[in-house]
Structures are given as C-alpha cells and as structure tokens.
Design an enzyme around this catalytic site. Structure first.
Site, PDB file in Angstrom:
ATOM      1  N   ASN A  68       0.997  -1.242  -0.025  1.00  0.00           N
ATOM      2  CA  ASN A  68       0.188  -0.043   0.110  1.00  0.00           C
ATOM      3  C   ASN A  68       0.898   1.334  -0.031  1.00  0.00           C
ATOM      4  OD1 ASN A  68       0.416   0.794   2.751  1.00  0.00           O
ATOM      5  ND2 ASN A  68      -0.305  -1.200   3.379  1.00  0.00           N
ATOM      6  N   ASP A 137      -4.345  -5.953   5.020  1.00  0.00           N
ATOM      7  CA  ASP A 137      -5.348  -6.621   5.829  1.00  0.00           C
ATOM      8  C   ASP A 137      -5.448  -8.196   5.384  1.00  0.00           C
ATOM      9  OD1 ASP A 137      -6.394  -4.763   7.417  1.00  0.00           O
ATOM     10  OD2 ASP A 137      -7.687  -3.804   5.854  1.00  0.00           O
ATOM     11  N   LYS A 147       7.465 -17.777 -10.737  1.00  0.00           N
ATOM     12  CA  LYS A 147       6.750 -16.614 -11.119  1.00  0.00           C
ATOM     13  C   LYS A 147       5.495 -17.093 -11.977  1.00  0.00           C
ATOM     14  CE  LYS A 147       7.036 -12.778 -14.490  1.00  0.00           C
ATOM     15  NZ  LYS A 147       7.625 -12.211 -15.896  1.00  0.00           N
ATOM     16  N   ASP A 166      -4.062  -9.476  13.066  1.00  0.00           N
ATOM     17  CA  ASP A 166      -4.371  -8.192  13.743  1.00  0.00           C
ATOM     18  C   ASP A 166      -3.233  -7.865  14.759  1.00  0.00           C
ATOM     19  OD1 ASP A 166      -4.764  -5.504  14.785  1.00  0.00           O
ATOM     20  OD2 ASP A 166      -6.814  -5.709  13.956  1.00  0.00           O
ATOM     21  N   ILE A 167      -1.995  -7.376  14.340  1.00  0.00           N
ATOM     22  CA  ILE A 167      -0.866  -7.259  15.330  1.00  0.00           C
ATOM     23  C   ILE A 167      -1.371  -6.334  16.521  1.00  0.00           C
ATOM     24  CG2 ILE A 167       1.451  -6.254  15.451  1.00  0.00           C
ATOM     25  CD1 ILE A 167       1.638  -6.736  12.441  1.00  0.00           C
ATOM     26  N   PHE A 187      -3.271   3.418  15.672  1.00  0.00           N
ATOM     27  CA  PHE A 187      -3.542   4.513  14.731  1.00  0.00           C
ATOM     28  C   PHE A 187      -4.843   4.057  13.862  1.00  0.00           C
ATOM     29  CE2 PHE A 187      -0.626   8.033  13.904  1.00  0.00           C
ATOM     30  CZ  PHE A 187       0.176   7.884  15.085  1.00  0.00           C
ATOM     31  N   LYS A 201     -13.144   1.673  16.473  1.00  0.00           N
ATOM     32  CA  LYS A 201     -11.802   1.294  16.272  1.00  0.00           C
ATOM     33  C   LYS A 201     -11.065   1.063  17.613  1.00  0.00           C
ATOM     34  CE  LYS A 201     -10.126   1.113  12.151  1.00  0.00           C
ATOM     35  NZ  LYS A 201      -9.220   1.516  10.932  1.00  0.00           N
ATOM     36  N   LYS A 205     -10.188  -2.703  19.004  1.00  0.00           N
ATOM     37  CA  LYS A 205      -8.618  -2.989  19.101  1.00  0.00           C
ATOM     38  C   LYS A 205      -8.336  -3.295  20.892  1.00  0.00           C
ATOM     39  CE  LYS A 205      -7.446  -2.351  14.743  1.00  0.00           C
ATOM     40  NZ  LYS A 205      -6.688  -3.043  13.708  1.00  0.00           N
TER      41      LYS A 205
END
Ligand code: CTP
Length: 262
Positions: A68, A137, A147, A166-167, A187, A201, A205
């Site tokens: 990302n 995700d 390849k 989910d760390i 964050f 959130k 979390k």
C-alpha cells in the site's frame, strides 16, 4: 564515556585517504539530530518504546506482491521523538526508503506475519507500543514458488486471499497489556467519519489511546493532522509537519503513561 561524556561518533565510510572504514566525522545533519535529542526534555526516560511503521508486502510470487501507499514517515518521526524524549526505541519497519533515526534500533520486515513475530517478541519487554504500520489486511492464500506466467487466454485470473493477523489487537489483548505493564497506542487511517470510526476502532482493538487521521490525505506527505481519542474524550492536534505532530503525540503519551504510574 566512562566519565559521563556523551560520545557521538565516529562514522564509518569513505575516508579522505582513500580507505573505507571508521574515522569519518558524522554528517552535520547527524550531529544536529544528536544535539537536539540531547537537549530535549526526557519525559520517557526509562521507557522501552516499540513502534511499527510503513506498509507490509505480501508476496504473490517471487517477483510480485500486494502493498500500500504508506511511506512510514509518521512512524519514523514518532520513533525519533520517542528517542529524543529519553526512551529506548525499537522500530519495526516494513519496506520503506527512510533513514533510521539516530539512536533507534531498527528491524526490517516485509510481510504482516514477519511483522507480527518481530513485534510480539519485542512487546514482551516494551513498556509502550505504538502501532503506526499500515498492515495489509489480506495476503494471498498461497505465495507461488515460481513466477506465475500468463497463459495468453485473456481470461481473468483468480487469486484468493486470507486475512492477516491483527498485530495491534493481538498485542493489546496480551496479559502484559491487559495488566497495564504495556501501554498500547493504535492508529486509524480512515477516509471519512473520523471521530465515530476512531471511537469504534479504539473499542474493537482494545487500546487506551487511538490516533486517527485521514489516510488518503496523509500517505506519503510530510504533514498531517491527528485526532486523539481516549477515555478523556477527543483532542485535536491541528495540521502541522509529521515531525511536530510526532513530538506533540509523544508528549501526550508521556503524560498519560506518567499519570498511570503516579
Ligand atoms: N493494525 C495491525 N495489524 C493489522 C491491521 C491493523 O497492527 N493486521 C493496526 C495498525 O497499525 C493501526 C490500527 O491497527 O494501528 C488500525 O489500522 P487500520 O488499517 O486503520 O484499521 P483496520 O484494523 O485495518 O480496520 P479497517 O480496515 O476496518 O479500517
């Protein structure tokens, strides 16, 4: 050094005599960074801060993957500010092109799974965990050993994905975090409804402090604006450079952590 003097150098690299090795003067920018750190207030003295930063890279095959647009700049600025504030800092970084802040121990990782193993191991001795990484995700269900070739048929190719761990949630639900030995900060990169999404959130979390920002408006940039959401309510850190915001955020975290200890 034994007399209490702070020794900053020497640097390693090309020497004027043509040799390579230890003996260079530190770069002026490095000396400046060290002087600023030396003179900064030390509200995090004795704390061990763990920061995750940057994107993750999830391999599809040996030459491709999904990632990302996170640059890692906010996390690196936070690691630097935490070190200036006197903490012993470990920075777990996804693939980014940023220099390591001075005095910070950096661990480079690629996938979310690797970031999770490095983070859970380090979280065992940390006192503050700040999760700024933009963790993918999902990851391809299977990374191909070779390849993947196109077959010329023009047909759509299917890839299946599985959810990544989910760390932040895993570490925030660990016994050390639950007992208050480890203070966790999450964050949230949102694209709309910042406050409502941040509150939701934070609860999901299980972290005492959640820092929200508008993802698409900040990725890759040198500036940002933050919204801090915790038990006390909402605090806005208005638009500023990531460097300044990181220093303000570290001061806010230090205030909350010392409040817990008092
Ligand atoms: N995070 C994490 N591991 C993941 C996903 C997110 O540690 N697999 C952390 C991020 O570092 C950040 C926080 O969780 O501190 C929220 O990340 P964000 O991408 O905003 O949220 P998601 O959990 O991915 O939720 P959603 O996609 O529903 O917004």
């Amino acid at each position: 050094a034994e007399d209490g003097a702070v020794v900053l150098g020497v640097a390693r690299g090309d020497q004027a005599c043509g040799e390579f090795g230890h003996g260079r003067m530190l770069e002026a920018s490095e000396l400046l960074e060290e002087l600023i750190a030396y003179l900064a207030p030390k509200p995090l003295l004795g704390q061990r801060v763990l920061v995750t930063a940057g994107p993750t890279f999830e391999a599809i095959d040996p030459v491709r993957g999904i990632t990302n647009l996170s640059s890692g700049k906010m996390g690196f600025a936070i690691a630097r500010a935490a070190r200036e504030a006197g903490a012993d800092v470990t920075l777990i970084a996804g693939p980014v092109h940023l220099p390591t802040p001075r005095g910070v121990q950096r661990i480079d990782v690629d996938s979310a799974s690797n970031m999770l193993s490095a983070a859970t191991q380090r979280a065992q001795s940390a006192t503050i965990f700040i999760a700024t990484a933009a963790v993918a995700d999902w990851r391809p269900a299977q990374a191909a050993d070779h390849k993947i070739k196109k077959d010329g048929s023009g047909e759509a190719r299917q890839l299946s994905f599985v959810e990544n761990p989910d760390i932040l949630a895993e570490i925030a639900h660990s016994p050390r975090a639950q007992s208050g030995e480890l203070y966790c900060v999450g964050f949230a990169a949102e694209s709309e409804n910042l406050e409502a999404n941040a509150q939701a959130k934070r609860a999901r979390k299980g972290v005492p402090l959640l820092v929200a920002n508008i993802g698409p408006a900040t990725f890759g940039r040198d500036d940002n604006a933050l919204l801090l959401v915790d038990d006390e309510g909402v605090l806005e850190l208005p638009h500023a450079s990531k460097r300044v915001l990181a220093q303000q955020l570290i001061a806010e975290i230090a205030r909350r952590v010392s409040g817990l200890e008092a």
